[in-house]
Design a protein around this motif. Structure first.
Motif, mmCIF file in Angstrom:
data_model
loop_
_atom_site.group_PDB
_atom_site.id
_atom_site.type_symbol
_atom_site.label_atom_id
_atom_site.label_comp_id
_atom_site.label_asym_id
_atom_site.label_seq_id
_atom_site.Cartn_x
_atom_site.Cartn_y
_atom_site.Cartn_z
ATOM 1 N N GLN A 107 0.826 -1.208 0.000
ATOM 2 C CA GLN A 107 0.000 0.000 0.000
ATOM 3 C C GLN A 107 0.861 1.260 0.000
ATOM 4 O OE1 GLN A 107 -2.434 -0.824 3.467
ATOM 5 N NE2 GLN A 107 -4.131 -1.564 2.205
ATOM 6 N N LYS A 144 -14.229 -5.875 -7.677
ATOM 7 C CA LYS A 144 -14.052 -5.565 -6.265
ATOM 8 C C LYS A 144 -12.842 -6.292 -5.666
ATOM 9 C CE LYS A 144 -18.979 -4.682 -5.448
ATOM 10 N NZ LYS A 144 -18.841 -3.281 -5.021
ATOM 11 N N ALA A 147 -10.840 -4.276 -2.850
ATOM 12 C CA ALA A 147 -11.616 -4.174 -1.613
ATOM 13 C C ALA A 147 -11.606 -5.507 -0.866
ATOM 14 C CB ALA A 147 -13.048 -3.750 -1.938
ATOM 15 N N PHE A 148 -11.786 -6.596 -1.578
ATOM 16 C CA PHE A 148 -11.783 -7.919 -0.943
ATOM 17 C C PHE A 148 -10.393 -8.244 -0.403
ATOM 18 C CE2 PHE A 148 -11.230 -12.488 -0.883
ATOM 19 C CZ PHE A 148 -12.389 -12.931 -0.261
ATOM 20 N N ASP A 150 -7.807 -6.320 0.478
ATOM 21 C CA ASP A 150 -7.384 -5.544 1.647
ATOM 22 C C ASP A 150 -8.195 -5.900 2.888
ATOM 23 O OD1 ASP A 150 -5.716 -4.409 -0.181
ATOM 24 O OD2 ASP A 150 -6.580 -2.396 -0.092
ATOM 25 N N ALA A 151 -9.505 -6.094 2.705
ATOM 26 C CA ALA A 151 -10.365 -6.396 3.854
ATOM 27 C C ALA A 151 -10.053 -7.765 4.441
ATOM 28 C CB ALA A 151 -11.831 -6.319 3.438
ATOM 29 N N ILE A 170 -18.243 -6.097 1.543
ATOM 30 C CA ILE A 170 -17.805 -5.219 0.453
ATOM 31 C C ILE A 170 -18.833 -5.159 -0.677
ATOM 32 C CG2 ILE A 170 -15.374 -5.676 0.970
ATOM 33 C CD1 ILE A 170 -15.346 -7.370 -1.648
#
Length: 235
Positions: A107, A144, A147-148, A150-151, A170
């Motif tokens: 990141q 997505k 988002a998936f 990182d979460a 998400i």
């Protein structure tokens, strides 16, 4: 003398990599004389340079053998700039603690460099990780993936229950995602990545490729950044 030194470099590299066998070869060539000893004593810095050069050539050889088809990402499984001019490939597993730790490093690299494209190669090697890897690629098919990805890494474990929780959180169409996760394209992607990792001699996650350079294990932000920069400068 120049040719003798070049011959010395090759043989001494074998000695460094081959232990006793390499040492025997070194002696058998007749290079283990006083002139060689004097040269090495006067130029000790040549040894790490030799080892580094030999490793670089071996890496280039292995990458050349596997071709370039693998460099094409699974559609959507990209972090950062999908059209970036610099690329970092990460082989990772959602149940790998070092991969989880490396999330912050990736990141930070993306935040620094708007031209960086990070291609994730899902390589589920831990027990139960296949479910997470498949759902991640299913999330990519819905746009997505980031988002998936990182979460899920923010969770302590990536089991089936957690994967479902993250998917719902998400906003995945879970019915479609479960169906896509078992699709032939997802299965083939995981199989190709596993075969590639084996061909390249990877021993665990995370593993990284940038340009013609391979790194294994957690590296930290600065070392990854330097590897990306070095690969960009290599013609």
């Amino acid at each position: 003398m120049k040719n003798e030194i070049l011959r010395l470099v090759g043989v001494l590299a074998l000695a460094l990599l081959g232990g006793f066998l390499g040492a025997w070869l070194f002696a058998a060539t007749g290079l283990g004389d006083r002139r060689t000893e004097a040269y090495l004593l006067d130029n000790p810095e040549i040894l790490p340079r030799m080892a580094e050069e030999l490793q670089t050539r071996e890496t280039e050889r292995r990458l050349a053998q596997v071709g370039d088809e693998w460099r094409e990402p699974f559609p959507g499984a990209v972090l950062g700039n999908p059209k970036g001019s610099r690329t970092l490939f990460e082989f990772s597993d959602y149940n790998c603690g070092y991969c989880r730790m490396s999330l912050q490093h990736v990141q930070e690299l993306i935040a620094r460099d708007p031209e960086l494209r990070v291609v994730i190669k899902e390589w589920p090697i831990f027990e139960g990780s296949d479910v997470a890897a498949r759902m991640a690629l299913a999330a990519a098919k819905q746009g997505k993936y980031a988002a998936f990805h990182d979460a899920l890494y923010k969770k302590e474990v990536a089991d089936s229950q957690t994967v479902d929780q993250v998917g719902k959180a998400i906003g995945l169409d879970m019915e479609r995602a479960r169906r896509d996760a078992q699709g032939q394209d997802v299965t083939m992607e995981l199989m190709r990545t596993a075969a590639l990792a084996q061909d390249l001699g990877f021993t665990g996650t995370p593993a990284w490729i940038t340009g013609n350079r391979i790194l294994q294990g957690a590296q930290g932000t600065e070392r990854l950044a330097q590897a990306i920069e070095d690969s960009a400068e290599t013609p």
